[in-house]
Design a protein around this motif. Structure first.
Motif, PDB file in Angstrom:
ATOM      1  N   ALA A 204       0.827  -1.207   0.000  1.00  0.00           N
ATOM      2  CA  ALA A 204       0.000   0.000   0.000  1.00  0.00           C
ATOM      3  C   ALA A 204       0.866   1.264   0.000  1.00  0.00           C
ATOM      4  CB  ALA A 204      -0.933  -0.007   1.210  1.00  0.00           C
ATOM      5  N   ARG A 205       1.955   1.193   0.783  1.00  0.00           N
ATOM      6  CA  ARG A 205       2.854   2.356   0.803  1.00  0.00           C
ATOM      7  C   ARG A 205       3.492   2.599  -0.564  1.00  0.00           C
ATOM      8  NH1 ARG A 205       7.872   3.790   0.885  1.00  0.00           N
ATOM      9  NH2 ARG A 205       8.567   1.640   0.593  1.00  0.00           N
ATOM     10  N   MET A 206       3.948   1.522  -1.203  1.00  0.00           N
ATOM     11  CA  MET A 206       4.552   1.645  -2.529  1.00  0.00           C
ATOM     12  C   MET A 206       3.538   2.149  -3.552  1.00  0.00           C
ATOM     13  SD  MET A 206       6.862  -1.824  -2.620  1.00  0.00           S
ATOM     14  CE  MET A 206       7.300  -1.539  -4.343  1.00  0.00           C
ATOM     15  N   ALA A 207       2.285   1.656  -3.423  1.00  0.00           N
ATOM     16  CA  ALA A 207       1.252   2.121  -4.349  1.00  0.00           C
ATOM     17  C   ALA A 207       1.027   3.622  -4.181  1.00  0.00           C
ATOM     18  CB  ALA A 207      -0.048   1.352  -4.104  1.00  0.00           C
ATOM     19  N   GLY A 208       0.982   4.065  -2.913  1.00  0.00           N
ATOM     20  CA  GLY A 208       0.818   5.499  -2.685  1.00  0.00           C
ATOM     21  C   GLY A 208       1.980   6.312  -3.231  1.00  0.00           C
ATOM     22  N   GLU A 209       3.212   5.812  -3.051  1.00  0.00           N
ATOM     23  CA  GLU A 209       4.381   6.515  -3.577  1.00  0.00           C
ATOM     24  C   GLU A 209       4.331   6.601  -5.093  1.00  0.00           C
ATOM     25  OE1 GLU A 209       6.829   8.038  -2.058  1.00  0.00           O
ATOM     26  OE2 GLU A 209       6.196   7.578  -0.007  1.00  0.00           O
ATOM     27  N   LEU A 210       3.991   5.476  -5.750  1.00  0.00           N
ATOM     28  CA  LEU A 210       3.915   5.486  -7.218  1.00  0.00           C
ATOM     29  C   LEU A 210       2.820   6.432  -7.706  1.00  0.00           C
ATOM     30  CD1 LEU A 210       4.380   1.712  -8.125  1.00  0.00           C
ATOM     31  CD2 LEU A 210       5.963   3.586  -8.592  1.00  0.00           C
ATOM     32  N   HIS A 211       1.690   6.414  -6.991  1.00  0.00           N
ATOM     33  CA  HIS A 211       0.586   7.279  -7.409  1.00  0.00           C
ATOM     34  C   HIS A 211       0.944   8.757  -7.251  1.00  0.00           C
ATOM     35  CE1 HIS A 211      -3.196   9.516  -6.779  1.00  0.00           C
ATOM     36  NE2 HIS A 211      -3.668   8.717  -7.734  1.00  0.00           N
ATOM     37  N   ASP A 212       1.588   9.059  -6.137  1.00  0.00           N
ATOM     38  CA  ASP A 212       1.871  10.471  -5.853  1.00  0.00           C
ATOM     39  C   ASP A 212       3.057  11.005  -6.644  1.00  0.00           C
ATOM     40  OD1 ASP A 212      -0.214  10.398  -4.081  1.00  0.00           O
ATOM     41  OD2 ASP A 212       1.048  10.058  -2.315  1.00  0.00           O
ATOM     42  N   THR A 213       3.910  10.117  -7.131  1.00  0.00           N
ATOM     43  CA  THR A 213       5.108  10.591  -7.845  1.00  0.00           C
ATOM     44  C   THR A 213       5.031  10.242  -9.332  1.00  0.00           C
ATOM     45  OG1 THR A 213       6.247   8.547  -7.235  1.00  0.00           O
ATOM     46  CG2 THR A 213       6.546  10.435  -5.781  1.00  0.00           C
ATOM     47  N   LEU A 214       5.215   8.986  -9.657  1.00  0.00           N
ATOM     48  CA  LEU A 214       5.308   8.591 -11.058  1.00  0.00           C
ATOM     49  C   LEU A 214       4.006   8.833 -11.811  1.00  0.00           C
ATOM     50  CD1 LEU A 214       6.922   7.268 -13.336  1.00  0.00           C
ATOM     51  CD2 LEU A 214       6.155   5.044 -12.489  1.00  0.00           C
ATOM     52  N   ALA A 215       2.878   8.320 -11.256  1.00  0.00           N
ATOM     53  CA  ALA A 215       1.613   8.461 -11.976  1.00  0.00           C
ATOM     54  C   ALA A 215       1.207   9.931 -12.101  1.00  0.00           C
ATOM     55  CB  ALA A 215       0.521   7.667 -11.247  1.00  0.00           C
ATOM     56  N   GLN A 216       1.358  10.704 -11.013  1.00  0.00           N
ATOM     57  CA  GLN A 216       0.994  12.122 -11.077  1.00  0.00           C
ATOM     58  C   GLN A 216       1.905  12.876 -12.050  1.00  0.00           C
ATOM     59  OE1 GLN A 216      -1.607  13.365 -10.011  1.00  0.00           O
ATOM     60  NE2 GLN A 216      -2.343  12.129  -8.297  1.00  0.00           N
ATOM     61  N   GLY A 217       3.193  12.521 -12.041  1.00  0.00           N
ATOM     62  CA  GLY A 217       4.111  13.160 -12.982  1.00  0.00           C
ATOM     63  C   GLY A 217       3.748  12.859 -14.416  1.00  0.00           C
ATOM     64  N   LEU A 218       3.442  11.589 -14.716  1.00  0.00           N
ATOM     65  CA  LEU A 218       3.052  11.228 -16.079  1.00  0.00           C
ATOM     66  C   LEU A 218       1.751  11.910 -16.481  1.00  0.00           C
ATOM     67  CD1 LEU A 218       3.930   7.427 -16.085  1.00  0.00           C
ATOM     68  CD2 LEU A 218       5.027   9.214 -17.447  1.00  0.00           C
ATOM     69  N   ALA A 219       0.828  12.028 -15.511  1.00  0.00           N
ATOM     70  CA  ALA A 219      -0.424  12.726 -15.815  1.00  0.00           C
ATOM     71  C   ALA A 219      -0.156  14.187 -16.162  1.00  0.00           C
ATOM     72  CB  ALA A 219      -1.374  12.621 -14.624  1.00  0.00           C
ATOM     73  N   GLY A 220       0.771  14.833 -15.410  1.00  0.00           N
ATOM     74  CA  GLY A 220       1.123  16.213 -15.714  1.00  0.00           C
ATOM     75  C   GLY A 220       1.801  16.342 -17.071  1.00  0.00           C
ATOM     76  N   ILE A 221       2.706  15.412 -17.379  1.00  0.00           N
ATOM     77  CA  ILE A 221       3.379  15.446 -18.686  1.00  0.00           C
ATOM     78  C   ILE A 221       2.360  15.286 -19.805  1.00  0.00           C
ATOM     79  CG2 ILE A 221       4.974  14.180 -20.158  1.00  0.00           C
ATOM     80  CD1 ILE A 221       6.590  13.541 -17.628  1.00  0.00           C
ATOM     81  N   THR A 222       1.407  14.361 -19.620  1.00  0.00           N
ATOM     82  CA  THR A 222       0.384  14.148 -20.645  1.00  0.00           C
ATOM     83  C   THR A 222      -0.426  15.409 -20.867  1.00  0.00           C
ATOM     84  OG1 THR A 222       0.227  11.814 -20.029  1.00  0.00           O
ATOM     85  CG2 THR A 222      -1.627  12.745 -21.239  1.00  0.00           C
ATOM     86  N   THR A 223      -0.797  16.072 -19.780  1.00  0.00           N
ATOM     87  CA  THR A 223      -1.573  17.310 -19.911  1.00  0.00           C
ATOM     88  C   THR A 223      -0.790  18.386 -20.654  1.00  0.00           C
ATOM     89  OG1 THR A 223      -2.732  16.810 -17.844  1.00  0.00           O
ATOM     90  CG2 THR A 223      -2.787  19.093 -18.606  1.00  0.00           C
TER      91      THR A 223
END
Length: 399
Positions: free
Chosen positions: A191-210
């Motif tokens: 769960a901790r790793m999922a939160g880290e990935l969501h808050d860093t990698l996934a959010q970053g990729l979402a920002g790049i996509t936008t």
């Protein structure tokens, strides 16, 4: 032992006709009757001696009476009459054995001394009876002590078995507790790793996509950089999808709140709401608890299969079958979609195709196997079969 005494004294009597009173045939008839008497009451009913007073009292009276009668025909049978001393303790229960000793002594007194018996004869038979009673008491005392020791040994053995069983049960409980603690720790870390990935990698990729989408809109159709931005945008979107899949795969999901069957049903219900298709769950076999890593792998296989059906199959109906097969548990996901040719199934690439391979890796990590059957226009069937309790090393890898 009594058979040997009867045979010996009978032979002595027949070999000494001068002292035999009566016909030999009558003597043989009485001997055969005595043998049958002993055979019926003792040899054919071994559960009666020292247990049943009624039958044994009849037996002892008959033994003593026939022995006395034979003793009147030949003195050799006095030895058989004296043999009633030990037989009293063999046949009669409890204190009745001492009554048998007294009756034997009285019978011998009458046979040896006549009526009325002489004082010397009475003294001899009384002494013999006293000695026989003492020996019988000592033997029974030893038997009682031996029985107590045997019972104590059995009780001790039973206690040791109970202790061993309790220790084994304690070990099982301790192992189960450690497994649950380990599972809880693994779940928390995932769960901790999922939160880290969501808050860093996934959010970053979402920002790049936008940002890439905005840049693509600002550039004209003929701008030379538009094609490069489009390629980067496609790669960013694909990476974002994979990142979100990884996040979903790491989160505890439905199994954290419900058993496997209920978790699979919840996933099916969500799929049905999203797609509008028909979905049903079938359970076969007798339910057996599985290793948490196994249940997680089966649930993820079901989720990934439904995701693939939603994206590619255009299916209107899905059936998920959860089967308990002794030491194995299997899940089958069948749809009525467009299907595909297995030869066209390529390897994962940057543009996608990771779902099936990730599903296979997860199933094989817990010693399971994944099978795919499909034909164009005939739908698809995905089967994952896993042992209920794979090896500990494999469990750790699968976690």
């Amino acid at each position: 032992m009594l058979y040997v005494i009867i045979a010996a004294v009978t032979a002595l009597a027949l070999l000494d006709p001068d002292r035999l009173h009566g016909e030999p045939l009558i003597l043989l008839g009485l001997v055969l009757g005595l043998l049958g008497w002993h055979l019926w009451f003792l040899s054919l009913h071994p559960q009666w001696p020292e247990q049943r007073l009624g039958p044994m009292a009849v037996y002892f009276a008959g033994l003593l009476g026939l022995s006395a009668l034979l003793s009147t025909m030949h003195p050799a049978f006095l030895l058989l009459t004296a043999g009633a001393y030990p037989m009293a303790f063999v046949a009669l229960p409890g204190r009745w054995a001492y009554v048998g000793v007294l009756l034997t002594g009285a019978t011998l007194t009458g046979l040896l001394g006549g009526l009325p018996p002489e004082a010397a004869t009475i003294g001899q038979t009384a002494g013999t009876s006293l000695v026989a009673g003492g020996i019988g008491w000592a033997i029974r005392r030893l038997e009682s002590e031996a029985e107590l020791r045997r019972q104590a040994t059995e009780d001790l053995a039973g206690a040791l078995v109970d202790l061993r069983t309790a220790a084994e049960e304690q070990d099982r409980l301790r192992t189960r507790m450690l497994d649950r603690e380990r599972e809880s720790a693994v779940t928390a870390e995932r769960a901790r790793m999922a939160g880290e990935l969501h808050d860093t990698l996934a959010q970053g990729l979402a920002g790049i996509t936008t940002q890439l989408e905005i840049a693509e809109e600002l550039l004209g159709e003929e701008h030379p950089a538009r094609r490069r931005i489009g390629s980067a945008l496609g790669l960013a979107r694909s990476s974002l999808v994979e990142a979100r899949r990884s996040v979903n795969g790491l989160r505890p999901g439905p199994l954290a709140q419900a058993p496997l069957v209920e978790a699979v049903q919840a996933v099916l219900d969500e799929w049905q709401v999203r797609t509008g298709g028909a979905a049903r769950l079938r359970i076969t076999g007798e339910h057996e608890p599985a290793d948490p890593a196994v249940e997680r792998a089966l649930l993820r296989a079901t989720q990934e299969s439904l995701a693939n059906i939603e994206r590619h199959a255009a299916a209107t109906e899905v059936t998920v079958t959860l089967s308990y097969l002794g030491d194995l548990v299997a899940v089958d996901v069948v749809d009525d979609g467009v299907g595909f040719a297995l030869d066209d199934l390529g390897s994962p690439s940057e543009s996608g195709g990771h779902g099936l391979q990730a599903m296979r890796d997860r199933v094989e990590a817990v010693q399971g196997s994944l099978a795919v059957e499909s034909r164009p226009g005939e739908g698809t069937m995905i089967n994952a079969t896993i042992p209920l309790r794979p090896g500990s090393a494999t469990n750790g890898a699968g976690a």
